[in-house]
Design an enzyme around this catalytic site. Structure first.
Site, mmCIF file in Angstrom:
data_model
loop_
_atom_site.group_PDB
_atom_site.id
_atom_site.type_symbol
_atom_site.label_atom_id
_atom_site.label_comp_id
_atom_site.label_asym_id
_atom_site.label_seq_id
_atom_site.Cartn_x
_atom_site.Cartn_y
_atom_site.Cartn_z
ATOM 1 N N SER A 151 0.828 -1.196 0.000
ATOM 2 C CA SER A 151 0.000 0.000 0.000
ATOM 3 C C SER A 151 0.872 1.260 0.000
ATOM 4 O O SER A 151 1.656 1.470 -0.921
ATOM 5 C CB SER A 151 -0.962 -0.042 1.194
ATOM 6 O OG SER A 151 -1.932 0.961 1.091
ATOM 7 N N ASP A 251 -9.817 -3.750 -5.225
ATOM 8 C CA ASP A 251 -9.042 -2.692 -4.582
ATOM 9 C C ASP A 251 -9.118 -1.433 -5.445
ATOM 10 O O ASP A 251 -8.884 -1.503 -6.655
ATOM 11 C CB ASP A 251 -7.582 -3.158 -4.464
ATOM 12 C CG ASP A 251 -6.675 -2.149 -3.776
ATOM 13 O OD1 ASP A 251 -7.146 -1.056 -3.417
ATOM 14 O OD2 ASP A 251 -5.491 -2.467 -3.596
ATOM 15 N N HIS A 281 -8.030 -4.818 -0.654
ATOM 16 C CA HIS A 281 -6.841 -4.102 -0.218
ATOM 17 C C HIS A 281 -6.547 -4.458 1.241
ATOM 18 O O HIS A 281 -7.435 -4.476 2.082
ATOM 19 C CB HIS A 281 -7.075 -2.592 -0.336
ATOM 20 C CG HIS A 281 -5.858 -1.774 -0.063
ATOM 21 N ND1 HIS A 281 -4.975 -1.416 -1.050
ATOM 22 C CD2 HIS A 281 -5.368 -1.258 1.095
ATOM 23 C CE1 HIS A 281 -3.989 -0.714 -0.523
ATOM 24 N NE2 HIS A 281 -4.205 -0.599 0.776
#
Length: 332
Positions: A151, A251, A281
């Protein structure tokens, strides 16, 4: 396999409400996440501090009980540049060390908004420089160091790779970007369809991403156009390390991560790209008993060992949730 209606309803209920103002709640969220952070056995880790411009950057070293060689994974945690720390990522890094047999070094970079862009990035760069220039202190071979992040951490890994090329102080051989943030626009008018498809009902919302980025940018929103802030904006992506990009199907960041992989490949770099089906995610932080997490570790192993040079779809008949190893990127 698409997410069924009941699961979609549950995810919608759990997704970050649009009414929450992250700029007012991030301190509470940090405390709550810290309270739930599991402890790691002391025999498996030790902390080292690196000096940068008058302050110290903590790097936590995880050594597996069975270490296969002198490789090291330099890890940058997720959390939108605002949340999380090495403590809340203890389990992720411990599992990563155990599963790969590599030593893992997790970087405690400065968080926004108290330390806006590029402070956290500079901490990560300083840690990478220290490891690459002093590999003996970490018991590793500088040719066997890999940057890895998920991320926001994937964003930082990509930015450190660009920065290392531009500054010329050390050379990075490999990077692993797990559902990375690479772009600066997550509005309804974004160029990426995944922002609209997955930006509302799958836990991490597009608004939440915008809030994270606003805090990371701080008082200078124009920095969002800096390629070190959003690596996909870089005009020159040449001379980048061998790269593995893993994205999650549901995501909002999926398409920009894949676009970055294609852009790297167009610039002449060696890139492997995988989209993990039926995942959200943040899935990499789940326990290894989940098949998607196990399969991601398998991909990392293949990538580190050079075994994915001829990516093929594998094990397709074993289950509906099987991961697919896509072919090496040849064109966008």
């Amino acid at each position: 396999m698409a997410i069924n209606k009941a699961m979609r309803t549950a995810l919608r209920a759990l997704s970050y409400p649009a009414s929450i103002d992250l700029s007012k709640t991030y301190k509470v969220e940090r405390v709550l996440r810290g309270l739930s952070a599991p402890l790691s056995p002391l025999y498996q880790l030790w902390d080292k501090k690196i000096e940068r411009d008058g302050h110290e950057v903590r790097v936590r070293i995880y050594t597996p009980k069975v270490q296969t060689d002198n490789r090291l994974l330099l890890f940058f945690h997720g959390g939108g540049w605002v949340l999380e720390n090495v403590d809340t990522y203890n389990t992720v890094c411990r599992n990563l060390a155990k599963r790969t047999g590599c030593r893992v070094a997790s970087v405690e970079y400065s968080l926004a908004p108290e330390h806006a862009f590029p402070e956290g990035l500079e901490d990560c760069y300083a840690a990478a420089r220290a490891v690459y220039q002093n590999p003996d202190l970490f018991g590793v071979d500088c040719r066997e160091i890999t940057l890895i992040g998920d991320s926001a951490g994937g964003n930082l890994a990509a930015a450190v790779s660009l920065m290392a090329r531009d500054r010329g102080e050390f050379e990075i051989a490999r990077q692993i970007l797990i559902y990375p943030a690479t772009y600066n626009d997550h509005s309804p008018d974004s160029r990426f369809e995944s922002v609209r498809e997955n930006g509302y009902d799958y836990l991490l919302t597009a608004k939440r991403v915008r809030d994270y980025m606003a805090l990371y940018a701080g008082d200078e929103p124009e920095c969002m156009n800096d390629p070190y802030f959003a690596p996909l904006l870089a005009k020159d992506l040449s001379r980048q390390p061998r790269t593995l990009v893993v994205t999650a199907e549901f995501d909002p960041l999926r398409d920009e991560g894949e676009a970055y992989a294609y852009a790297l490949r167009r610039a002449g770099n060696e890139v492997m790209l995988y989209r993990m089906p039926d995942t959200l995610h943040g899935y990499f932080s789940l326990p290894p008993r989940y098949s998607a997490v196990r399969h991601t570790y398998d991909m990392i192993d293949h990538f580190l060992n050079g075994e994915a040079a001829s990516c093929r779809e594998t094990k397709q008949k074993e289950s509906k949730n099987v991961y697919r190893m896509q072919k090496r990127i040849k064109k966008p």
